[in-house]
Design a protein around this motif. Structure first.
Motif, PDB file in Angstrom:
ATOM      1  N   UNK A 163       0.838  -1.203   0.000  1.00  0.00           N
ATOM      2  CA  UNK A 163       0.000   0.000   0.000  1.00  0.00           C
ATOM      3  C   UNK A 163       0.872   1.252   0.000  1.00  0.00           C
ATOM      4  N   UNK A 164       1.902   1.258   0.838  1.00  0.00           N
ATOM      5  CA  UNK A 164       2.780   2.420   0.939  1.00  0.00           C
ATOM      6  C   UNK A 164       3.552   2.640  -0.362  1.00  0.00           C
ATOM      7  N   UNK A 165       4.151   1.573  -0.904  1.00  0.00           N
ATOM      8  CA  UNK A 165       4.970   1.694  -2.112  1.00  0.00           C
ATOM      9  C   UNK A 165       4.130   2.055  -3.329  1.00  0.00           C
ATOM     10  N   UNK A 166       3.067   1.283  -3.548  1.00  0.00           N
ATOM     11  CA  UNK A 166       2.236   1.517  -4.725  1.00  0.00           C
ATOM     12  C   UNK A 166       1.481   2.827  -4.607  1.00  0.00           C
ATOM     13  N   UNK A 167       1.050   3.145  -3.384  1.00  0.00           N
ATOM     14  CA  UNK A 167       0.347   4.404  -3.181  1.00  0.00           C
ATOM     15  C   UNK A 167       1.207   5.601  -3.531  1.00  0.00           C
ATOM     16  N   UNK A 168       2.457   5.583  -3.094  1.00  0.00           N
ATOM     17  CA  UNK A 168       3.359   6.693  -3.402  1.00  0.00           C
ATOM     18  C   UNK A 168       3.653   6.790  -4.894  1.00  0.00           C
ATOM     19  N   UNK A 169       3.921   5.647  -5.533  1.00  0.00           N
ATOM     20  CA  UNK A 169       4.190   5.656  -6.967  1.00  0.00           C
ATOM     21  C   UNK A 169       2.965   6.121  -7.752  1.00  0.00           C
ATOM     22  N   UNK A 170       1.787   5.686  -7.310  1.00  0.00           N
ATOM     23  CA  UNK A 170       0.553   6.104  -7.982  1.00  0.00           C
ATOM     24  C   UNK A 170       0.340   7.605  -7.835  1.00  0.00           C
ATOM     25  N   UNK A 174       0.367  10.389 -10.937  1.00  0.00           N
ATOM     26  CA  UNK A 174      -0.803  11.224 -11.233  1.00  0.00           C
ATOM     27  C   UNK A 174      -0.492  12.713 -11.140  1.00  0.00           C
ATOM     28  N   UNK A 175       0.388  13.071 -10.223  1.00  0.00           N
ATOM     29  CA  UNK A 175       0.674  14.496 -10.007  1.00  0.00           C
ATOM     30  C   UNK A 175       1.770  15.026 -10.922  1.00  0.00           C
ATOM     31  N   UNK A 176       2.555  14.128 -11.512  1.00  0.00           N
ATOM     32  CA  UNK A 176       3.633  14.547 -12.401  1.00  0.00           C
ATOM     33  C   UNK A 176       3.305  14.174 -13.840  1.00  0.00           C
ATOM     34  N   UNK A 177       3.898  14.869 -14.760  1.00  0.00           N
ATOM     35  CA  UNK A 177       3.771  14.481 -16.161  1.00  0.00           C
ATOM     36  C   UNK A 177       4.521  13.177 -16.385  1.00  0.00           C
ATOM     37  N   UNK A 178       4.198  12.467 -17.474  1.00  0.00           N
ATOM     38  CA  UNK A 178       4.887  11.214 -17.765  1.00  0.00           C
ATOM     39  C   UNK A 178       6.390  11.416 -17.876  1.00  0.00           C
ATOM     40  N   UNK A 179       6.802  12.534 -18.482  1.00  0.00           N
ATOM     41  CA  UNK A 179       8.232  12.812 -18.651  1.00  0.00           C
ATOM     42  C   UNK A 179       8.908  13.031 -17.303  1.00  0.00           C
ATOM     43  N   UNK A 180       8.245  13.803 -16.426  1.00  0.00           N
ATOM     44  CA  UNK A 180       8.829  14.076 -15.110  1.00  0.00           C
ATOM     45  C   UNK A 180       8.867  12.811 -14.250  1.00  0.00           C
ATOM     46  N   UNK A 181       7.803  12.000 -14.338  1.00  0.00           N
ATOM     47  CA  UNK A 181       7.758  10.767 -13.559  1.00  0.00           C
ATOM     48  C   UNK A 181       8.869   9.821 -13.985  1.00  0.00           C
ATOM     49  N   UNK A 182       9.091   9.666 -15.301  1.00  0.00           N
ATOM     50  CA  UNK A 182      10.142   8.779 -15.789  1.00  0.00           C
ATOM     51  C   UNK A 182      11.530   9.344 -15.535  1.00  0.00           C
ATOM     52  N   UNK A 183      11.644  10.659 -15.505  1.00  0.00           N
ATOM     53  CA  UNK A 183      12.938  11.299 -15.316  1.00  0.00           C
ATOM     54  C   UNK A 183      13.404  11.243 -13.861  1.00  0.00           C
ATOM     55  N   UNK A 184      12.544  11.676 -12.934  1.00  0.00           N
ATOM     56  CA  UNK A 184      12.966  11.736 -11.529  1.00  0.00           C
ATOM     57  C   UNK A 184      11.881  11.350 -10.522  1.00  0.00           C
ATOM     58  N   UNK A 185      10.616  11.419 -10.914  1.00  0.00           N
ATOM     59  CA  UNK A 185       9.548  11.176  -9.952  1.00  0.00           C
ATOM     60  C   UNK A 185       9.578   9.798  -9.328  1.00  0.00           C
ATOM     61  N   UNK A 186       9.889   8.775 -10.126  1.00  0.00           N
ATOM     62  CA  UNK A 186       9.905   7.407  -9.609  1.00  0.00           C
ATOM     63  C   UNK A 186      10.997   7.209  -8.565  1.00  0.00           C
ATOM     64  N   UNK A 187      12.006   8.084  -8.575  1.00  0.00           N
ATOM     65  CA  UNK A 187      13.131   7.930  -7.643  1.00  0.00           C
ATOM     66  C   UNK A 187      12.775   8.343  -6.211  1.00  0.00           C
ATOM     67  N   UNK A 188      11.800   9.221  -6.063  1.00  0.00           N
ATOM     68  CA  UNK A 188      11.483   9.783  -4.742  1.00  0.00           C
ATOM     69  C   UNK A 188      11.163   8.703  -3.705  1.00  0.00           C
ATOM     70  N   UNK A 189      10.277   7.737  -3.995  1.00  0.00           N
ATOM     71  CA  UNK A 189       9.992   6.705  -2.979  1.00  0.00           C
ATOM     72  C   UNK A 189      11.218   5.866  -2.606  1.00  0.00           C
ATOM     73  N   UNK A 190      12.124   5.647  -3.578  1.00  0.00           N
ATOM     74  CA  UNK A 190      13.342   4.891  -3.271  1.00  0.00           C
ATOM     75  C   UNK A 190      14.254   5.677  -2.332  1.00  0.00           C
ATOM     76  N   UNK A 191      14.398   6.958  -2.596  1.00  0.00           N
ATOM     77  CA  UNK A 191      15.237   7.796  -1.743  1.00  0.00           C
ATOM     78  C   UNK A 191      14.638   7.948  -0.352  1.00  0.00           C
ATOM     79  N   UNK A 192      13.312   7.945  -0.282  1.00  0.00           N
ATOM     80  CA  UNK A 192      12.637   8.073   1.010  1.00  0.00           C
ATOM     81  C   UNK A 192      12.957   6.905   1.930  1.00  0.00           C
ATOM     82  N   UNK A 193      13.302   5.768   1.355  1.00  0.00           N
ATOM     83  CA  UNK A 193      13.641   4.593   2.154  1.00  0.00           C
ATOM     84  C   UNK A 193      14.816   4.869   3.087  1.00  0.00           C
ATOM     85  N   UNK A 194      15.748   5.708   2.631  1.00  0.00           N
ATOM     86  CA  UNK A 194      16.901   6.039   3.462  1.00  0.00           C
ATOM     87  C   UNK A 194      16.513   6.737   4.749  1.00  0.00           C
ATOM     88  N   UNK A 195      15.398   7.457   4.720  1.00  0.00           N
ATOM     89  CA  UNK A 195      14.895   8.133   5.922  1.00  0.00           C
ATOM     90  C   UNK A 195      14.096   7.169   6.787  1.00  0.00           C
TER      91      UNK A 195
END
Length: 444
Positions: A163-170, A174-195
């Protein structure tokens, strides 16, 4: 022998938070492997082969999980459960963070997918050691009459992480353009893991060691080579744990991972259909998994487990026709009922597998039986489903595959004893030789 009620609650909370974070990390990759990685790391391939290659790197983690189970299981039976759980959380958190900073194929060429596979392997090592420790800590601290319920809470980490992983990616998609999501948006949940990993560490460092392990340590009864002793004295328990899990894994990854591929690439529906349907079912599992664990304390592990096997085997033939309706309410119904049947299997599974092994060998035995099955089950399920549909052009072939795997699980339940009433505190140490293979502990 069990810990105090307060300490038991603290251990269960620590196990739940830790496993939720580890599965969050794990499912981030699984979801990204179907939505992002084919385009980012395999752009030279056609869509089908790019998805297949991406799912293959995903499967690398399942190959690593038994190795993680062996390594961390050894130290869990030798040095204690608590220390190993801290290490596995760090391993998973660091590798997930590093995936978030990986360059794509456009920047690093063939090195990019190689590094991706290496980090996925490390993720698998961490998760391979995590499951056994979290389940065993919850099982060994609590009241013997509530072991199914207590041990089911680490299992809740699976839907919670999803729920947490898919929810964040979803949300990001939805909030980013396809280009922004593929460029950097998908990285945010991975980086959040460090916190998030620091939160898990803070909680885990505050729990005490398992009282049953402490008793074994006090008696000087720790195994010198736990894995070798498990192989020698618990072969039937290993076989039962292995087979009992295969169908559960195949059904789960068909219902949660292959559904994304099928809806987006075959039916050409928006990815939100699959993600939201599975999110609804996963949210419901947060309640259903501990309920199934509690029912196994009342009626036994095997009856509740087997009810889920039968339910999943029947429902898989309704699952794909409902997806083919292209109606979101019916797609959501397909996913929700599928995950209800999975919860019935997954709730009692933790206690069932862990109770098959004696205390001094429990970490190694439970981890080995559980994680090896992951290679045959979860690792290959999306790939086999994809290949079966591509070969035969019908989802009936996929449904038959799921039912065949569930039949293996039914066999694993049939050859196992009912372990609900076993007194783990008074369990005799394994013998060097048994009158029949595997007749040790619950099999005696």
């Amino acid at each position: 022998m069990a810990g105090s009620a307060q300490q038991t609650r603290r251990v269960i909370l620590a196990s739940l938070i830790g496993t939720s974070l580890e599965w969050y990390d794990f499912f981030l990759y699984t979801t990204a492997a179907t939505l992002v990685f084919p385009k980012l790391f395999f752009p030279a391939l056609d869509p089908f082969n790019a998805t297949l290659a991406s799912l293959t790197t995903n499967a690398v983690a399942f190959v690593a999980r038994p190795l993680g189970g062996v390594v961390f299981g050894h130290f869990g039976d030798r040095a204690g459960r608590k220390t190993v759980l801290v290490v596995t959380l760090l391993v998973m958190g660091v590798s997930t963070f590093l995936i978030g900073v990986l360059p794509g194929y456009a920047s690093a060429g063939v090195l990019a997918p190689i590094l991706l596979a290496v980090l996925r392997f490390v993720q698998g090592l961490g998760l391979g050691g995590e499951w056994g420790g979290a389940v065993i800590m919850s099982l060994e601290h609590g009241d013997g009459r509530r072991r199914g319920f207590n041990a089911s809470w680490p299992q809740v980490g699976v839907p919670a992480g999803y729920v947490l992983a898919t929810g964040l990616l979803t949300l990001l998609s939805f909030t980013l353009s396809d280009a922004a999501f593929l460029s950097w948006g998908w990285r945010v949940p991975f980086l959040l893991s460090g916190v998030l990993v620091f939160v898990g560490l803070w909680v885990r460092l505050r729990v005490t060691e398992s009282p049953l392990f402490a008793q074994v340590e006090k008696q000087g009864a720790k195994a010198e080579m736990p894995l070798l002793e498990v192989l020698r004295t618990h072969p039937r328990a290993l076989l039962s744990a292995f087979t009992a899990r295969i169908g559960v894994d195949v059904a789960f990854y068909t219902f949660t991972a292959y559904i994304i591929v099928y809806l987006t690439t075959v039916l050409k529906l928006p990815r939100s259909y699959a993600l939201n349907a599975v999110l609804i079912g996963s949210a419901l599992q947060l309640v259903l998994i501990p309920l199934a664990g509690a029912l196994s304390d009342r009626f036994g592990r095997r009856p509740v487990y087997f009810a889920g096997v039968v339910g999943a085997a029947v429902w898989v033939f309704a699952f794909f026709p409902l997806l083919d309706s292209r109606s979101f309410p019916l797609i959501a119904l397909a996913a929700v009922v599928a995950l209800v049947t999975h919860a019935a299997m997954y709730g009692p599974q933790a206690a069932f597998i862990a109770e098959l092994f004696s205390t001094r060998l429990r970490y190694s035995g439970a981890s080995m039986g559980y994680q090896v099955a992951g290679i045959v089950g979860g690792a290959l399920a999306p790939i086999i489903a994809l290949s079966l549909f591509d070969t035969y052009g019908t989802t009936v072939a996929v449904s038959i595959y799921v039912v065949a795997a569930l039949a293996v699980t039914a066999l694993g339940l049939a050859i196992a004893p009912e372990t609900r009433d076993l007194d783990l505190a008074e369990e005799p140490a394994p013998k060097a030789k048994a009158s029949l293979p595997g007749q040790v502990g619950p099999f005696a």
